[in-house]
Enzyme design. Sequence first.
Site, mmCIF file in Angstrom:
data_model
loop_
_atom_site.group_PDB
_atom_site.id
_atom_site.type_symbol
_atom_site.label_atom_id
_atom_site.label_comp_id
_atom_site.label_asym_id
_atom_site.label_seq_id
_atom_site.Cartn_x
_atom_site.Cartn_y
_atom_site.Cartn_z
ATOM 1 N N HIS A 293 23.546 -56.713 -41.943
ATOM 2 C CA HIS A 293 22.896 -55.502 -42.246
ATOM 3 C C HIS A 293 23.743 -54.421 -42.021
ATOM 4 O O HIS A 293 23.396 -53.225 -42.155
ATOM 5 C CB HIS A 293 21.554 -55.194 -42.024
ATOM 6 N N GLU B 95 9.846 -38.642 -38.088
ATOM 7 C CA GLU B 95 11.069 -38.411 -38.682
ATOM 8 C C GLU B 95 11.125 -37.323 -39.674
ATOM 9 O O GLU B 95 10.099 -36.808 -39.877
ATOM 10 C CB GLU B 95 11.406 -39.739 -39.383
ATOM 11 N N ASP C 265 13.700 -48.746 -38.557
ATOM 12 C CA ASP C 265 12.661 -48.440 -39.674
ATOM 13 C C ASP C 265 12.362 -49.722 -40.377
ATOM 14 O O ASP C 265 11.453 -50.074 -40.930
ATOM 15 C CB ASP C 265 13.296 -47.490 -40.751
HETATM 16 P P1 FAD Z 1 24.873 -57.584 -38.363
HETATM 17 O O1 FAD Z 1 25.228 -56.832 -39.292
HETATM 18 O O2 FAD Z 1 24.968 -59.083 -38.475
HETATM 19 O O3 FAD Z 1 25.869 -57.445 -36.813
HETATM 20 C C1 FAD Z 1 26.106 -56.176 -36.550
HETATM 21 C C2 FAD Z 1 27.069 -56.249 -35.317
HETATM 22 O O4 FAD Z 1 26.574 -56.557 -34.133
HETATM 23 C C3 FAD Z 1 28.474 -57.109 -35.680
HETATM 24 O O5 FAD Z 1 29.390 -56.490 -34.940
HETATM 25 C C4 FAD Z 1 28.002 -58.398 -35.111
HETATM 26 O O6 FAD Z 1 29.461 -59.247 -34.633
HETATM 27 C C5 FAD Z 1 27.107 -58.033 -33.625
HETATM 28 N N1 FAD Z 1 26.213 -58.817 -33.460
HETATM 29 C C6 FAD Z 1 25.310 -59.500 -34.125
HETATM 30 N N2 FAD Z 1 24.320 -60.290 -33.509
HETATM 31 C C7 FAD Z 1 24.994 -60.025 -32.304
HETATM 32 C C8 FAD Z 1 24.397 -60.697 -30.905
HETATM 33 N N3 FAD Z 1 23.520 -61.613 -31.018
HETATM 34 N N4 FAD Z 1 24.900 -60.592 -29.822
HETATM 35 C C9 FAD Z 1 25.934 -59.448 -29.954
HETATM 36 N N5 FAD Z 1 26.642 -58.980 -31.025
HETATM 37 C C10 FAD Z 1 25.894 -59.118 -32.189
HETATM 38 N N6 FAD Z 1 19.189 -49.155 -37.559
HETATM 39 C C11 FAD Z 1 18.914 -48.452 -36.786
HETATM 40 O O7 FAD Z 1 19.158 -48.183 -35.489
HETATM 41 N N7 FAD Z 1 17.525 -47.770 -37.202
HETATM 42 C C12 FAD Z 1 17.124 -48.100 -38.203
HETATM 43 O O8 FAD Z 1 16.094 -47.631 -38.777
HETATM 44 C C13 FAD Z 1 17.834 -48.941 -39.207
HETATM 45 N N8 FAD Z 1 17.466 -49.246 -40.489
HETATM 46 C C14 FAD Z 1 18.206 -49.951 -41.608
HETATM 47 C C15 FAD Z 1 17.640 -50.251 -42.728
HETATM 48 C C16 FAD Z 1 18.405 -51.032 -43.267
HETATM 49 C C17 FAD Z 1 17.877 -51.078 -44.914
HETATM 50 C C18 FAD Z 1 19.660 -51.566 -43.011
HETATM 51 C C19 FAD Z 1 20.440 -52.418 -43.978
HETATM 52 C C20 FAD Z 1 20.111 -51.256 -41.793
HETATM 53 C C21 FAD Z 1 19.474 -50.604 -41.014
HETATM 54 N N9 FAD Z 1 19.913 -50.091 -39.618
HETATM 55 C C22 FAD Z 1 19.152 -49.389 -38.897
HETATM 56 C C23 FAD Z 1 21.051 -50.655 -39.068
HETATM 57 C C24 FAD Z 1 21.152 -52.087 -38.321
HETATM 58 O O9 FAD Z 1 20.266 -51.737 -37.244
HETATM 59 C C25 FAD Z 1 22.343 -52.450 -37.981
HETATM 60 O O10 FAD Z 1 23.254 -52.453 -38.949
HETATM 61 C C26 FAD Z 1 22.409 -53.575 -37.186
HETATM 62 O O11 FAD Z 1 23.532 -53.954 -36.488
HETATM 63 C C27 FAD Z 1 22.111 -54.739 -38.269
HETATM 64 O O12 FAD Z 1 21.516 -55.965 -37.647
HETATM 65 P P2 FAD Z 1 22.061 -57.321 -38.166
HETATM 66 O O13 FAD Z 1 21.284 -58.233 -37.285
HETATM 67 O O14 FAD Z 1 21.969 -57.332 -39.466
HETATM 68 O O15 FAD Z 1 23.487 -57.195 -37.508
#
Ligand code: FAD
Length: 523
Positions: A92, A263, A153
């Site tokens: 994400h 918020e 969120d």
């Molecule tokens: P990924 O996108 O898969 O990875 C993100 C990064 O972390 C990459 O660099 C990856 O290599 C690294 N990574 C992934 N897993 C691990 C692990 N286990 N150990 C070490 N590194 C790792 N963020 C907020 O803070 N608050 C919010 O309210 C919020 N709302 C969101 C709502 C939506 C609809 C979306 C799309 C995003 C939102 N985000 C929010 C952003 C989100 O928290 C970050 O993009 C987060 O990194 C996504 O988590 P993911 O599991 O998809 O990680």
Amino acid sequence: MHLPLILELSTALLSILLVFFFRSSNIFFKLPANLSFQVPVNLTSDYGRIIHGSPAAVLKPSSPDDISLLLKSIYSSPLHNDVTVAARGTGHSTHGQALAPGGFVIDMRSLPLSITIVDGDGTSYVDAGGGALWIDVLNETLRHGLSPRSWTDYLYLTVGGTLSVGGISGQTFKQGPQISNVVEMDVVTGKGEIVQCSEQENSDLFHGVLGGLGQLGIITRARIKLRPAPPMVAWIRVKHHDFDQFTRHGELVVNSGEVDYLEGFIKFGDAPQSHQPKNAFSRFGAERCVKPRQPTAYYLLEMAIYYDDDDVSDAAKKRAKVLARVSSMTSVEILEVSYLDFLNRVREEELSLRRMGLWDVPHPWMNLFVPRSQIRRFHDLFLRTMSDSCVNGPIIIWNLNTSIVVPQDEAGEDVFYVVSVLRAAPPTCTVGSSCLDGLMQQNEQMIRMATARGSSHGGGGMGAKQYMPYLQCEEEWREHFGQKWKRFEELKSKFDPLNVLAPGQRIFKRRKPLKASAEAGEL
Ligand code: FAD
């Protein structure tokens, strides 16, 4: 030939060569068995759909040992000297942060789901796997009447993914970001070592990994603080027409500590009329093109008070107190919803956007921490920059008094606003199109003005910092980290000396192993 086509062809060629290379090197080096060289298309981009890049192979680990084996093999092999590795949660991210073009992606969702309640020193904790979704953590802890304290969120994100960036939401002003609610982790470092860390044990790794953008290690388990889960939530929205009054009220409520969540949103145009009884407030409202002109802007302060069914009168008292603080406002809406429905509020909107074909589209998102003294300036800049654009997607703006990489610029300021401009591009606005480029340029323009040094450093900018920054090179990251850079660089050298991990963040360039560099006469 067209440049993107040349790039695509060379990436494809590189991938074929790498697949060949990995397959043959597998004979000489021990790689985990569950590596696949068939890469599903959804692993070649992310939620942003702006950056694309295919890995050569995907690891679907069945345990942290698989991750360790892969990283150890890369670290100790002079042959794998260009290979990078990215952990991927749910992908994400919006700017390619979870990609490893030509390298390995580790699909963290493949790890067996592991969520366990742990009791200790009068507090309860949950041990959650790095690839677990926050919604799964919530459902499991609720079965025990418990819940984590700090949220994002949206809950369909992984524990490891949000702890790598910070994890913030309307609870942060009271509970800290998610990274402040972790007491222990298991991490696989860039050298492939599996390390348990906490405040007391390997504390440099512990602090460095939390909010460390995946640079120092891969989180395979996190122990997270819990609290008793409240059954119900009073979810309140108060409409303001004046920005200064909106921020004043928000700060009053935050300082009083009387709500559990706060918020704010900037909206444009007429508030949509609904004659249906509501069970949730909407934030996306993506169907319409609304132009952000000053006279039509209004501001919603969104608050939540948690309460127990047994203590309705206490909840009513709390609510009356909060409303008294914003008493001049006439437009107040209140919903009573379950705690689960409140925390999972974005899910319904996701499903509805999916039905309309508006979820899997490019998302040129921008997130900033803006110092309190500059928030009015930023608001004006935002309206000016976007006055002729469509705004579809929420614009979130609220205050926070804890830190991740926070503005250090404006002397003595410890309160800042989180500004999230979460726009969705129309489905036709694909990579390379002028409409997507236009949206990205608007973001860049605002980011440049906002993050330039502020007046306390003799600059005319606002001293803001990006949250989940989209930066291009080490130089920009140095500037972003400011005083924290040296320490971050030291930790990187200690835990991922060859810069193998999370290349999609574009912070450090991959290094060759010492031996290979010496042989090539590079030392
Ligand atoms: P990924 O996108 O898969 O990875 C993100 C990064 O972390 C990459 O660099 C990856 O290599 C690294 N990574 C992934 N897993 C691990 C692990 N286990 N150990 C070490 N590194 C790792 N963020 C907020 O803070 N608050 C919010 O309210 C919020 N709302 C969101 C709502 C939506 C609809 C979306 C799309 C995003 C939102 N985000 C929010 C952003 C989100 O928290 C970050 O993009 C987060 O990194 C996504 O988590 P993911 O599991 O998809 O990680």
